[in-house]
Design an enzyme around this catalytic site. Structure first.
Site, short mmCIF file in Angstrom:
data_model
loop_
_atom_site.label_atom_id
_atom_site.label_comp_id
_atom_site.label_asym_id
_atom_site.label_seq_id
_atom_site.Cartn_x
_atom_site.Cartn_y
_atom_site.Cartn_z
N ALA A 267 0.87 -1.17 0.01
CA ALA A 267 -0.21 -0.07 0.06
C ALA A 267 1.06 1.08 0.12
O ALA A 267 2.03 1.16 0.17
CB ALA A 267 -0.94 0.01 1.25
N GLU A 303 -0.46 2.63 6.96
CA GLU A 303 -0.45 3.74 5.88
C GLU A 303 -1.20 4.86 6.61
O GLU A 303 -0.73 6.10 6.41
CB GLU A 303 -1.24 3.40 4.92
CG GLU A 303 -0.82 2.13 4.16
CD GLU A 303 0.66 2.10 3.90
OE1 GLU A 303 1.19 3.19 3.75
OE2 GLU A 303 1.33 1.02 3.82
N GLU A 325 9.80 4.66 7.87
CA GLU A 325 9.36 3.40 7.78
C GLU A 325 9.57 2.56 9.13
O GLU A 325 8.58 1.75 9.66
CB GLU A 325 10.00 2.43 6.64
CG GLU A 325 9.63 3.15 5.31
CD GLU A 325 8.08 3.19 4.97
OE1 GLU A 325 7.30 2.49 5.83
OE2 GLU A 325 7.64 3.87 3.97
N1 B3K Z 1 6.06 3.81 1.45
C1 B3K Z 1 5.35 2.88 0.71
C2 B3K Z 1 6.43 1.73 0.01
C3 B3K Z 1 6.89 2.35 -1.19
C4 B3K Z 1 7.74 1.39 -2.05
C5 B3K Z 1 8.44 2.08 -3.37
N2 B3K Z 1 9.26 1.15 -4.00
C6 B3K Z 1 4.45 1.76 1.54
C7 B3K Z 1 4.71 2.05 3.02
O1 B3K Z 1 5.74 1.62 3.54
O2 B3K Z 1 3.74 2.27 3.60
ZN ZN Z 2 5.50 2.68 5.36
#
Ligand code: B3K
Ligand code: ZN
Length: 880
Positions: A267, A303, A325
């Site tokens: 996501a 998210e 992250e």
């Molecule tokens: N931030 C996105 C991941 C994006 C990946 C790009 N290759 C999802 C997440 O970590 O919430």
């Molecule tokens: Zn993330």
């Protein structure tokens, strides 16, 4: 093949030459020819060292139509257009650029930028997808206010969604309509999103703690709306949780989740408009398992939590990815722990870390939580950045305590709301809010590799002391031959061997007896911990709750481990004792030339006790009974023969099934229920133990068991139980009729068919590879759909170790061919698959040579993407 490609270095960071204050985007959507107008309000960045630096915009696969500077069209001599850059050498300090671009979303199979899925438009911009939409300063430290106007045919695209709040809409010529969205918050381009198509919504409202009303919406294709209740409820629960636990409220009028079936990952947290893989939205009891329900809750939470940790405060550059992250994974794990079972959650997270992150740390792609260089940033959305990153945040949490952590978060937002910052800024907020010195701790961000703790315990009966000597070390990793000691929070307890009681922990020099469970800080390469007033030789319970992401070695006897399985009050440590016992046993058997395959009586007795004691949480019992996975065992070995490893594990499983037939059957019968399915932690726990019992029992070739499986398959009202039965059938002679029955029933449900593909990819029966190859021609399979590739091909290559590593090498050739096919379609997915070769230096020499040859074949392919090139070239370097 030894071509050299240029890596991006963390220490090369310089601020952007220009800042963008506002972006006004207008999209005229057409499948093969979309026009994008972008109006950028630019000003020179005083923080850039060169006041006359040119403006260099990023772009990929774009057709430039025109550029205007302050209203005047530029002619070709006034800019330089290259494949991936647009340079405008001279610009006033403040100006407006208007750029018209053409793109072809239908041809976009990489699923990065603007693309078409099932006739609808979607975007994916993280990390560098925005540059595939229009020319831009596509870097996270350029934060602008965006407006988006979307123009499209109103019959084909009745729903037009963008970031922020919908402010206006209208009709146009040629059956077109338009909608204008304004996002009041500054954001980097990677958080931009747009969706257009035939979608329907399930919605609800959430009132925030301060009384603001928010619309919560889940958008899906018509027909799927009944599968959105769990995602919607999860979103509302996440909103409430973030208010309660962190005082963080949602900041727009509407929070939207949109599901798409063609998606590179789980996501994406685009501001106000999260785009999700259907896998993490759609669920009904008949189609989704308990694991799917858990996954939806976690990903929706994740998210949503990014709105503050990622969007309001974002990353200065992509090396800081774990800033958002690692922290957001920590937050989603806490969310799942608070609303479900904390112990089950913790064990699950540790298993994931060990299965995916430890191998990464020990392999050719090892990198620190904050990496130092990359060729392709998409290769760094890794278990290290996410899962180890979360463990690093969790250690800070352990050091500060719950309240101290909250103070640190408050300070972090107070200092950095609206900014693009670094991991150092996060640690500084935590340190300053708590008066801590985290200088040594920061090595967790800069050193790669999994630290080891070698612990010894000596009991002195005369002095009544128990002394633990703890040595820490960390193996060399690519580019990092030497490591400095880490600051390691080390949680432990001591248990009285005769009574099973937890002893107070009093360190030498302390005058009052301490708590029975304590977190001590290890800082030196060797530390001695002397506990006083210890009346008898205790069994230590070490690294409780997995207080640090390390490998621990303590010379436990088998009796000690069985004792801990029965007595440890820390649920993680209790599970760990079982896991350590089983791992040791399996590794010993693997290494012995010959010997008994029978389950040791001591183990049988311990398992029997777990099955028959009803005071234990069934979910925990289920976890303790499961044998360590082949992937996990693989990591502890070298020169591995994967077929032998598989056989050893399988034979222990069969022996346990035979020895424990009766308590397993009784457990199965006690837990099997005919009540309608309900998803909650208790019920999911019950089903997990029921199905672990079934999984063991299915090793027994008896009519009684076949009947049990048949009944469960036929009568289950939910996918968790149905799939458990089908999974057993897929490993047995005569299972094909059930697989056929299942496919006939679910052929029109892509997510259920993914499960069906995976079961066959993981089958132990002979001919798994041929089956996988055949299934690639199945009407439900498509190489352009990442979920299908992961369900069938990636599952086979990463998780069916025995077949993938078959001695004939066909598994390797198959994988390499698929990497090459996929590289032309979708480089990100190709690169992920290519990582199945990372284990090549660990297998026995014959297989090693075959894997190496395939890696060389891939690496030598002309025109290989930087994504795949980075993975295979690093893999090859590791064996050099
Ligand atoms: N931030 C996105 C991941 C994006 C990946 C790009 N290759 C999802 C997440 O970590 O919430
Ligand atoms: Zn993330």
């Amino acid at each position: 093949m030894q071509e050299q490609r240029q890596a991006i270095q963390r220490l090369d960071y310089t601020p952007p030459p220009f800042l963008i204050d506002r972006v006004d985007l207008t999209f005229e959507l057409e499948e093969t020819n979309t026009r994008v107008l972008s109006r950028l309000v630019l000003k020179r960045n005083p923080a850039h060292p060169d006041a006359g630096a040119p403006l260099v915009l990023n772009g990929e696969e774009l057709t430039l139509e025109s550029i205007k500077l302050d209203g005047k069209t530029l002619d070709a001599s006034e800019f330089a257009l290259a494949d991936t850059s647009l340079t405008i050498p001279t610009l006033p300090d403040e100006c407006i650029l208007e750029i018209a671009t053409r793109i072809n979303p239908l041809a976009n199979t990489a699923l990065s930028g603007l693309y078409v899925s099932n006739g609808n438009f979607f975007t994916q911009c993280e990390a560098e997808g925005f540059r595939r939409i229009t020319w831009y300063l596509d870097r996270p430290d350029v934060m602008a206010k965006f407006t988006t106007t979307i123009i499209a045919d109103k019959t084909r695209y009745p729903v037009l969604l963008g970031n922020g709040n919908r402010v206006d809409q209208g009709q146009m010529d040629r059956n077109r309509h338009w909608v204008k969205w304004v996002d009041p918050f500054r954001k980097p381009s990677y958080l931009f999103a747009l969706v257009a198509g035939k979608l329907v919504v399930l919605s609800d409202r959430h009132t925030t703690a301060s009384g603001k009303n928010v619309n919560v919406e889940v958008w899906v294709e018509p027909g799927d709306v009944e599968k959105c209740h769990h995602a919607l409820a999860s979103a509302k629960a996440a909103m409430k949780w973030d208010e309660d636990r962190f005082g963080l409220e949602y900041d727009l009028d509407t929070y939207m989740i949109v599901a798409v079936s063609d998606f590179n990952m789980g996501a994406m947290e685009n501001k106000g408009l999260n785009i999700f893989n259907t896998k993490y939205v759609l669920a009904r009891p008949e189609t989704a398992t308990d694991i799917d329900f858990d996954g939806i809750e976690a990903v929706v939470g994740h998210e949503y939590f990014h709105n503050w940790t990622g969007n309001r405060v974002t990353c200065r550059d992509w090396f800081q990815l774990s800033l958002k992250e690692g922290l957001t994974v920590f937050r989603d794990q806490e969310f799942s722990s608070d609303i479900g079972s904390r112990a089950v959650q913790r064990i699950g997270n540790v298993r994931t870390l060990r299965e995916y992150q430890f191998p990464e740390d020990a392999g050719p792609q090892a990198h620190p939580v904050r990496p130092d260089s990359y060729l392709e940033i998409n290769n760094f959305y890794t278990a290290t950045v996410y899962e180890k990153g979360s463990e690093v945040v969790r250690m800070i949490y352990t050091l500060t305590g719950k309240e101290g952590f909250r103070k640190g978060m408050d300070l972090y937002f107070k200092r950095h709301d609206g900014q693009a910052v670094t991991c150092d800024d996060f640690v500084a907020a935590m340190a300053d809010a708590n008066g801590l010195d985290l200088t040594q701790f920061k090595r967790w961000y800069s050193q790669s590799g999994t630290p080891r703790l070698d612990v010894e315990g000596v009991y002195d009966a005369a002095a009544q002391t128990f002394t633990l000597t703890v040595k820490q070390g960390c193996p060399a990793t690519p580019g990092q031959p030497e490591k400095q000691p880490y600051l390691i929070p080390f949680a432990l307890g001591l248990i009285d061997r005769t009574t099973g009681a937890e002893l107070p922990l009093t360190l030498e020099g302390e005058t009052v007896p301490g708590a029975t469970s304590r977190v001590l800080e290890l800082k030196e390469a060797t530390e001695r911990l002397v506990f006083t007033g210890v009346a008898s030789h205790p069994v230590p319970s070490l690294l409780r709750d997995f207080s640090a992401p390390v490998k621990l070695d303590y010379p436990y006897t088998d009796d000690d481990l069985v004792f801990l399985i029965a007595n440890d009050t820390d649920p993680f440590a209790r599970w760990e004792a079982a896991n350590t016992y089983l791992t040791r046993l399996l590794l010993q058997r693997y290494q012995q030339e010959s010997g008994s395959n029978a389950a040791p009586t001591q183990l049988v007795a311990a398992f029997d006790k777990l099955l028959t004691q009803d005071r234990l949480d069934p979910a925990l019992v289920a976890l303790m009974l499961q044998l360590p996975s082949e992937q996990f065992l693989f990591e502890a070995l070298s020169d591995v023969d994967p077929s032998r490893l598989h056989a050893v594990r399988q034979s222990l499983k069969q022996s346990l099934a035979r020895e424990l037939r009766s308590p397993l059957l009784a457990t199965y019968q006690r837990l099997h229920s005919t009540e309608p399915y309900v998803y909650n932690a208790a019920e999911a726990g019950r089903r997990s133990l029921q199905n672990v019992a079934l999984d063991y029992l299915s090793e027994l070739d008896e009519p009684r068991i076949t009947e049990l499986l048949t009944n469960q398959y036929r009568h289950a009202d939910n996918m968790t139980d149905k799939l458990a039965a089908l999974s057993a059938f897929s490993q047995r002679e005569g299972g094909d009729q059930y697989l056929a029955d299942f496919a006939a029933m679910w052929q029109d449900d892509p997510l259920v068919m993914d499960k069906w593909f995976t079961l066959q990819a993981l089958s132990d029966r002979p001919g798994a590879l041929a089956r996988v190859q055949q299934l690639m021609n199945h009407p439900a399979f498509a190489m352009t759909n990442p979920n299908k590739v992961r369900a069938l091909i990636t599952a086979f290559c990463n998780r069916n170790l025995a077949s993938f590593h078959a001695a004939d090498g066909y598994g390797y050739a198959f994988a390499a061919d698929r990497v090459l096919d996929l590289d032309k379609i979708n480089p990100q997915i190709a690169a992920r698959l290519a990582a199945c070769f990372n284990r090549w230096t660990r297998v026995e020499p014959k297989r090693r040579a075959m894997m190496k040859a395939e890696l060389e074949r891939v690496a030598g392919q002309p025109g290989l993407s930087s994504d795949t090139y980075e993975i295979v070239s690093k893999a090859l370097q590791a064996g050099a």
